[in-house]
Design an enzyme around this catalytic site. Sequence first.
Site, PDB file in Angstrom:
ATOM      1  N   GLY A 188       2.248   2.390   5.319  1.00 35.92           N
ATOM      2  CA  GLY A 188       3.289   1.405   5.610  1.00 35.92           C
ATOM      3  C   GLY A 188       4.178   1.834   6.760  1.00 35.92           C
ATOM      4  O   GLY A 188       4.526   1.033   7.645  1.00 35.92           O
ATOM      5  N   GLY A 190       0.838  -1.197   0.000  1.00 29.89           N
ATOM      6  CA  GLY A 190       0.000   0.000   0.000  1.00 29.89           C
ATOM      7  C   GLY A 190       0.866   1.238   0.000  1.00 29.89           C
ATOM      8  O   GLY A 190       2.032   1.195  -0.422  1.00 29.89           O
ATOM      9  N   SER A 191       0.336   2.322   0.498  1.00 28.04           N
ATOM     10  CA  SER A 191       1.055   3.597   0.433  1.00 28.04           C
ATOM     11  C   SER A 191       2.202   3.637   1.454  1.00 28.04           C
ATOM     12  O   SER A 191       2.159   2.954   2.489  1.00 28.04           O
ATOM     13  CB  SER A 191       0.087   4.748   0.704  1.00 28.04           C
ATOM     14  N   CYS A 218       1.971   1.114  -8.813  1.00 26.83           N
ATOM     15  CA  CYS A 218       3.118   1.637  -8.069  1.00 26.83           C
ATOM     16  C   CYS A 218       4.325   1.865  -8.965  1.00 26.83           C
ATOM     17  O   CYS A 218       5.169   2.701  -8.673  1.00 26.83           O
ATOM     18  CB  CYS A 218       3.476   0.676  -6.945  1.00 26.83           C
ATOM     19  N   GLU A 259       5.687  -3.342   0.799  1.00 28.70           N
ATOM     20  CA  GLU A 259       5.769  -2.971  -0.628  1.00 28.70           C
ATOM     21  C   GLU A 259       4.989  -1.683  -0.767  1.00 28.70           C
ATOM     22  O   GLU A 259       3.756  -1.681  -0.632  1.00 28.70           O
ATOM     23  CB  GLU A 259       5.133  -4.065  -1.500  1.00 28.70           C
TER      24      GLU A 259
HETATM   25  P1  NAD Z   1      -3.326   2.520   1.412  1.00 29.02           P
HETATM   26  O1  NAD Z   1      -2.062   2.626   2.169  1.00 29.02           O
HETATM   27  O2  NAD Z   1      -4.329   3.598   1.541  1.00 29.02           O
HETATM   28  O3  NAD Z   1      -4.091   1.178   1.804  1.00 29.02           O
HETATM   29  C1  NAD Z   1      -3.460  -0.087   1.695  1.00 29.02           C
HETATM   30  C2  NAD Z   1      -4.100  -1.028   2.682  1.00 29.02           C
HETATM   31  O4  NAD Z   1      -3.825  -0.555   3.996  1.00 29.02           O
HETATM   32  C3  NAD Z   1      -5.634  -1.117   2.571  1.00 29.02           C
HETATM   33  O5  NAD Z   1      -6.028  -2.452   2.798  1.00 29.02           O
HETATM   34  C4  NAD Z   1      -6.087  -0.235   3.706  1.00 29.02           C
HETATM   35  O6  NAD Z   1      -7.363  -0.583   4.214  1.00 29.02           O
HETATM   36  C5  NAD Z   1      -5.019  -0.544   4.742  1.00 29.02           C
HETATM   37  N1  NAD Z   1      -4.923   0.449   5.808  1.00 29.02           N
HETATM   38  C6  NAD Z   1      -5.010   1.787   5.705  1.00 29.02           C
HETATM   39  N2  NAD Z   1      -4.876   2.349   6.935  1.00 29.02           N
HETATM   40  C7  NAD Z   1      -4.686   1.330   7.805  1.00 29.02           C
HETATM   41  C8  NAD Z   1      -4.485   1.247   9.217  1.00 29.02           C
HETATM   42  N3  NAD Z   1      -4.449   2.327   9.971  1.00 29.02           N
HETATM   43  N4  NAD Z   1      -4.338   0.033   9.768  1.00 29.02           N
HETATM   44  C9  NAD Z   1      -4.359  -1.084   9.019  1.00 29.02           C
HETATM   45  N5  NAD Z   1      -4.559  -1.076   7.681  1.00 29.02           N
HETATM   46  C10 NAD Z   1      -4.718   0.120   7.080  1.00 29.02           C
HETATM   47  O7  NAD Z   1      -2.912   2.294  -0.109  1.00 29.02           O
HETATM   48  P2  NAD Z   1      -3.861   2.113  -1.379  1.00 29.02           P
HETATM   49  O8  NAD Z   1      -4.433   3.449  -1.744  1.00 29.02           O
HETATM   50  O9  NAD Z   1      -4.799   0.971  -1.179  1.00 29.02           O
HETATM   51  O10 NAD Z   1      -2.822   1.645  -2.490  1.00 29.02           O
HETATM   52  C11 NAD Z   1      -2.134   2.538  -3.301  1.00 29.02           C
HETATM   53  C12 NAD Z   1      -0.717   2.733  -2.800  1.00 29.02           C
HETATM   54  O11 NAD Z   1      -0.074   1.486  -2.713  1.00 29.02           O
HETATM   55  C13 NAD Z   1       0.127   3.563  -3.728  1.00 29.02           C
HETATM   56  O12 NAD Z   1       0.984   4.388  -2.965  1.00 29.02           O
HETATM   57  C14 NAD Z   1       0.936   2.528  -4.491  1.00 29.02           C
HETATM   58  O13 NAD Z   1       2.151   3.001  -5.027  1.00 29.02           O
HETATM   59  C15 NAD Z   1       1.148   1.497  -3.435  1.00 29.02           C
HETATM   60  N6  NAD Z   1       1.378   0.184  -4.021  1.00 29.02           N
HETATM   61  C16 NAD Z   1       2.614  -0.399  -3.921  1.00 29.02           C
HETATM   62  C17 NAD Z   1       2.865  -1.634  -4.525  1.00 29.02           C
HETATM   63  C18 NAD Z   1       4.207  -2.305  -4.460  1.00 29.02           C
HETATM   64  O14 NAD Z   1       4.291  -3.499  -4.744  1.00 29.02           O
HETATM   65  N7  NAD Z   1       5.276  -1.602  -4.098  1.00 29.02           N
HETATM   66  C19 NAD Z   1       1.829  -2.271  -5.215  1.00 29.02           C
HETATM   67  C20 NAD Z   1       0.592  -1.653  -5.269  1.00 29.02           C
HETATM   68  C21 NAD Z   1       0.373  -0.432  -4.670  1.00 29.02           C
END
Ligand code: NAD
Length: 497
Positions: free
Chosen positions: A249, A244-245, A300, A266
């Site tokens: 993370g 995720g973001s 990403c 990631e």
């Molecule tokens: P996000 O961080 O908003 O959410 C990712 C996950 O985290 C979701 O399941 C969300 O519900 C969970 N989450 C959010 N807050 C949380 C908390 N406080 N406690 C526990 N879980 C929580 O990211 P997104 O918008 O879903 O994804 C897009 C981002 O992910 C972009 O920054 C993208 O670059 C990145 N990404 C990275 C990769 C990689 O392999 N490097 C792949 C895909 C996406």
Amino acid sequence: MTTRQMTAPRHSAESRTYRQLIAGQWVAADDGRTFDDFDPYTSEVFARIPASGAADVQRAIDTAHQAFPAWAAMGARARQAIFLNAANILERRADELVLLMAKETGCASPFARFQIQWATGLLRQAAGYSYLPGGEIVASDMPGVFAMAVRKPLGVVCGISPWNGSLALGFRTVAAPLACGNTMVLKPSEDAPVCAGLVMGEIFHEAGLPPGVLNVVTHAPGEVGPVADLLFESPHVRAYNFTGSSRTGAALAARAGQQLKRIALELGGYNPMLVLADADLDYSVDTAVFAAFFHQGQICMNTRKILVHRSLYDAFLVRFMARAEAIRAGDPSDPATRIGPLINDQAVAKVKQGIDEALARGARRLVGGSMRGRCVDPTVLVDVPADAPIHSEEVFGPVVLVEPFDDEQEAVARANATAYGLSASIMTADVWRGVSLGGQVQAGMVNVNGPTMGGEPQIPFGGVKDSGWARFGRWAIDMFTDLNLVTVSQARRQYPL
Ligand code: NAD
């Protein structure tokens, strides 16, 4: 109305009510609540999803904990068969899942088909993990002592998946931990609870995974708090697999660290493409169009900045603008559509803000910027000043910056002027120069004469700096197992005491 969506959704006549997977049973949330999952293109509610809380997560953790010993002990052949079944089921369901990804995440068919093919490969490769060596013999200096370093599963692993590459990343979140003998609680994104979570549950359930080995718990937007509290505080959960973001993370890494638990990260990226003076111009333009705009810039690894040697800059821009202008975002359910809408209203607002801030600081928009609902057409910006946030931060949409450079070292320094370090690409006729410059770019993945975007299931996928530290492919085995020492003394040993 959900917090992820500001425009009022319409309810579709066909919207389905889903259940979540706990202990091998498809169940509603403990208190019966649901939330609306809407189609980002039509704004129709296409599914109702269990809005779980602490009671559901507790049950999922408990059942995963109970299922662990038997799953860890299951023989390689039986475990492999389940993964191979899952791959076949995924292939069988391909057409239906392409439509589902369009409806839930606005994913157009080229990326949806790629995700299915990628995830099928991942499952078939993970099927082989059970037959990989489970350790090694370590030489001992003590006579008669036989020492073994043995890989063992951890226990319960929590998977947290994003919405953007929903199906591929949902499977990546669970495949390696499960194949290594761990049991799991998967918490998918609230923006893709079906394609990044419940589909993994359905496919592994049908494939014969024993009850409790994979549990999928969904929660409503804005309600992750109590779910995350249990997942991060339970002593039964040994590790986390997060995609995720970078912002989320970092917060979750701090939380895991407080409990001395490991977390695979990631995260986001701001991926540069360098077009050197000797590059093939047409191929560089082809590569840039694909890498910048595929999945409407919501991957990403999308290219965010293109650094072009000044001798090619004008010619590159003319061709690149023409190609970018020809792509229109549209209905992702139409097989002819190349790019679809952004995931939600917040994503559109973030992209708009990134563009507006750059324009206000003197940048020029050469192409794009038009927005119809959540559809944003490819946008090309030049002359973006360094103090505009989009100059070094991910806005996660179909927007790319193009800049000229004179000196290759200067281009590398500019490529590295971001907190991220996921992926980079270098276009050149001199492959070894590309490799050498690539070694200076701070990125987990460098592609000479290829796009920033790629990633087969078997590669050591992952980033550096704010892009995280996880590595997938077979390297994921190290993340989701413990290395234990076992010694055997073949004769009575002499002790100094
Ligand atoms: P996000 O961080 O908003 O959410 C990712 C996950 O985290 C979701 O399941 C969300 O519900 C969970 N989450 C959010 N807050 C949380 C908390 N406080 N406690 C526990 N879980 C929580 O990211 P997104 O918008 O879903 O994804 C897009 C981002 O992910 C972009 O920054 C993208 O670059 C990145 N990404 C990275 C990769 C990689 O392999 N490097 C792949 C895909 C996406």
